[in-house]
Design an enzyme around this catalytic site. Structure first.
Site, PDB file in Angstrom:
ATOM      1  N   LYS A   6       0.753  -1.030  -0.096  1.00  0.00           N
ATOM      2  CA  LYS A   6      -0.091  -0.060   0.034  1.00  0.00           C
ATOM      3  C   LYS A   6       0.720   1.280   0.153  1.00  0.00           C
ATOM      4  O   LYS A   6       0.408   2.317  -0.308  1.00  0.00           O
ATOM      5  CB  LYS A   6      -0.942   0.076   1.155  1.00  0.00           C
ATOM      6  CG  LYS A   6      -2.034  -1.129   0.889  1.00  0.00           C
ATOM      7  CD  LYS A   6      -3.086  -0.878   2.127  1.00  0.00           C
ATOM      8  CE  LYS A   6      -4.219  -2.117   1.780  1.00  0.00           C
ATOM      9  NZ  LYS A   6      -3.844  -3.415   1.815  1.00  0.00           N
TER      10      LYS A   6
HETATM   11  C1  LIG Z   1      -4.492  -4.602   1.229  1.00  0.00           C
HETATM   12  C2  LIG Z   1      -3.544  -5.975   1.076  1.00  0.00           C
HETATM   13  C3  LIG Z   1      -3.898  -6.668   0.281  1.00  0.00           C
HETATM   14  C4  LIG Z   1      -5.137  -6.579  -0.797  1.00  0.00           C
HETATM   15  O1  LIG Z   1      -5.159  -5.671  -1.829  1.00  0.00           O
HETATM   16  P1  LIG Z   1      -6.458  -5.223  -2.469  1.00  0.00           P
HETATM   17  O2  LIG Z   1      -5.972  -4.277  -3.282  1.00  0.00           O
HETATM   18  O3  LIG Z   1      -7.449  -4.805  -1.440  1.00  0.00           O
HETATM   19  O4  LIG Z   1      -6.918  -6.432  -3.212  1.00  0.00           O
HETATM   20  C5  LIG Z   1      -3.244  -7.784  -0.014  1.00  0.00           C
HETATM   21  N1  LIG Z   1      -1.984  -7.995   0.834  1.00  0.00           N
HETATM   22  C6  LIG Z   1      -1.856  -7.002   1.917  1.00  0.00           C
HETATM   23  C7  LIG Z   1      -0.369  -7.253   2.732  1.00  0.00           C
HETATM   24  C8  LIG Z   1      -2.548  -5.982   1.965  1.00  0.00           C
HETATM   25  O5  LIG Z   1      -2.179  -4.915   2.640  1.00  0.00           O
END
Ligand SMILES: *Cc1c(COP(=O)(O)O)cnc(C)c1O
Length: 521
Positions: free
Chosen positions: A113
């Protein structure tokens, strides 16, 4: 390039407006009025670009220079990726023949993120500053969000110290992992406020929704959101699909223009929750990146996997009345996927175009309007009946770009073990976090030919999810968790913290807390 709502509001917004408001007035999500195609010589001209330069080229296709000049955009990008601990920003590692890991966790909070939120934080500050230039009374915004872990810390690191932005992140007290809790609460900047709410994640989310819907509170404090539906987050994530493509080609010693590429396939496996990460892959593919398939990889919160298998998008009835199951991959524990509406729009649109073939084709405007009407109906179905069903022709369109897999906790643990201690002694040991392990499990299930290269997106550093990793590797006596701890995590739990307890999980308590804090700030 303008942005429109998936639900058909006639109002088109600029990039800046779409980023600042986040969600459209009619409740829809913003999509670009067209998906730009790549410049003619992209294969050659982009092949040696760094991550940042590639980001500049890709962002420029979506952001008019009248809104942000190329120079300023470059500055924003360079600032955003200056805190990553890898020169490649998102390095690619070969794990075994035909399998690569795209490491997205080299940002300040060690999860993917960061790639989007580091950019979004700078972008918010820049857009506000620009708006405020001619104003005596500076406009300020208050970012409000709820988190069960990853989003909160990445948002806090993206927004710490930013001018005219105050940040309030609610988390359920004692219910986020100790590392995640510490990552958030050890940020001492004046504009960052962590609220530990006595309640569940759902309570936190309900309070946030309630405050956004509170007109006078919202207007007074200019509430803003950083959740995964913000268009700028999707945009930022497109870059690493391109970057990894060129990295693979370079490791295979071929160029993107080479004839040898015919008959070679690239398949991306993406651990998926809210469908933001993989949606960026969809845009990358539609722009022209030769991805053969995107593999949606879910944990047992499998609404998306069920959709791709049946055409039915239906909230799980759940055991014990629980809609969301707790798994070893908590960042993917979702009941519905907030970005999925964007894909549904494209599916509806393509289906309309298909039906028109051989007949009088409707105008672009008519098709857009009809697709938006379909989305409105579907979203109403989801709201009222908790499900929507698409016809077979629509599912077929989806299956041109996607496959899907569902992975259990046990399989997640098995995969972590298997790659830690590979049977083939020539293969290097690699420790996955539980989210990444889900994508890798999905990749291992594919019966692919030797001409297919699979790229698994590694969404978090294993040290962030110690519980799953330690459980998976408990039989390996020589494994010491400390050996994988990044230096940033050492002593983290003991560092000075700034957190406010909210004893009652009620909107009024949170409102009061926010107003008090803003007064002091
Ligand atoms: C947010 C997140 C996901 C999922 O991603 P999306 O964009 O919501 O599908 C997967 N793995 C981790 C570690 C995350 O923080």
């Amino acid at each position: 390039m303008k942005y429109r709502s998936t639900r058909g509001s006639p109002k088109l917004l600029s990039f800046s407006e779409a980023v600042l408001v986040g969600l459209a007035e009619d409740g829809g999500l913003f999509i670009p009025t067209n998906i730009p195609s790549l410049p003619e010589n992209w294969r050659k001209d982009w092949s040696d670009l760094t991550f940042n330069s590639l980001a500049l080229e890709i962002f420029s296709l979506y952001i008019p220079t009248e809104e942000i000049s190329r120079e300023e955009l470059k500055q924003l990008i360079d600032n955003s990726y200056s805190k990553f601990n890898s020169n490649d920003i998102t390095p690619l590692k070969k794990i075994r023949e035909n399998l690569y890991i795209l490491e997205l966790f080299h940002g300040p909070t060690f999860a993917f993120k960061d790639v989007a939120l580091q950019f979004l934080g700078n972008l918010f500050e820049y857009l506000l500053e620009k708006k405020n230039k001619e104003k005596k009374e500076k406009e300020k915004i208050t970012i409000l969000g709820a988190t069960s872990g990853d989003t909160g810390s990445a948002a806090i690191y993206g927004l710490r110290g930013k001018k005219n932005i105050s940040v309030f992140i609610l988390h359920p007290r004692g219910k986020v992992s100790p590392v995640q809790e510490a990552q958030m609460t050890t940020v001492l900047d004046k504009n960052i406020h962590n609220l530990a709410v006595e309640g569940t994640f759902d309570d936190c989310q309900d309070i946030v929704k309630n405050l956004f819907a509170d007109r006078s509170f919202n207007e007074k404090h200019h509430l803003g959101a950083i959740n995964s539906i913000n268009w700028a987050r999707i945009l930022a994530q497109i870059v690493y699909y391109y970057h990894s493509y060129f990295q693979i080609l370079s490791s295979l010693n071929i160029t993107a223009e080479s004839k040898e590429l015919k008959g070679i396939y690239f398949q991306y496996c993406v651990p998926t929750g809210n469908f933001g990460d993989i949606l960026a892959g969809y845009y990358a593919k539609k722009m022209g990146l030769p991805i053969s398939k995107l593999v949606v990889s879910t944990n047992s919160n499998d609404i998306l996997d069920r959709f791709f298998k049946s055409g039915r998008y239906e909230r799980s009835k759940g055991e014990n009345g629980l809609i969301v199951k707790e798994t070893l991959s908590p960042a993917m524990d979702i009941a519905i996927s907030s970005n999925f509406e964007r894909l549904l729009w494209y599916l509806a649109y393509e289906n309309i175009s298909k039906k028109d073939e051989g007949k009088r084709e409707r105008s672009e405007e008519e098709k857009v309007k009809e697709a938006s009407n379909i989305i409105k109906e579907w979203m109403q179905d989801v709201k009222i009946n908790k499900s929507l069903v698409v016809e077979k022709s629509i599912l077929d369109i989806a299956l041109c770009d996607f496959k899907s897999e569902r992975v259990s906790d046990q399989e997640t643990l098995d995969t972590i073990c298997k790659y830690y201690a590979p049977e083939n002694k020539d293969q290097n040991s690699y420790i996955f976090d539980p989210h990444t392990a889900i994508g890798v499990t999905a990749a291992d299930r594919q019966n692919t030919s030797p001409n297919t290269y699979q790229i698994c997106l590694a969404t978090a550093h294993p040290a962030k999810f110690s519980q799953a990793v330690e459980k998976a590797l408990e039989n390996f006596k020589e494994f010491k968790f400390e050996s994988i701890l990044p230096k940033e995590f050492i002593g983290l739990l003991e560092r000075e913290k700034k957190v406010i307890f909210v004893e009652r999980a009620e909107p009024s308590s949170v409102k009061q807390t926010i107003e008090n804090e803003l007064d002091i700030e």
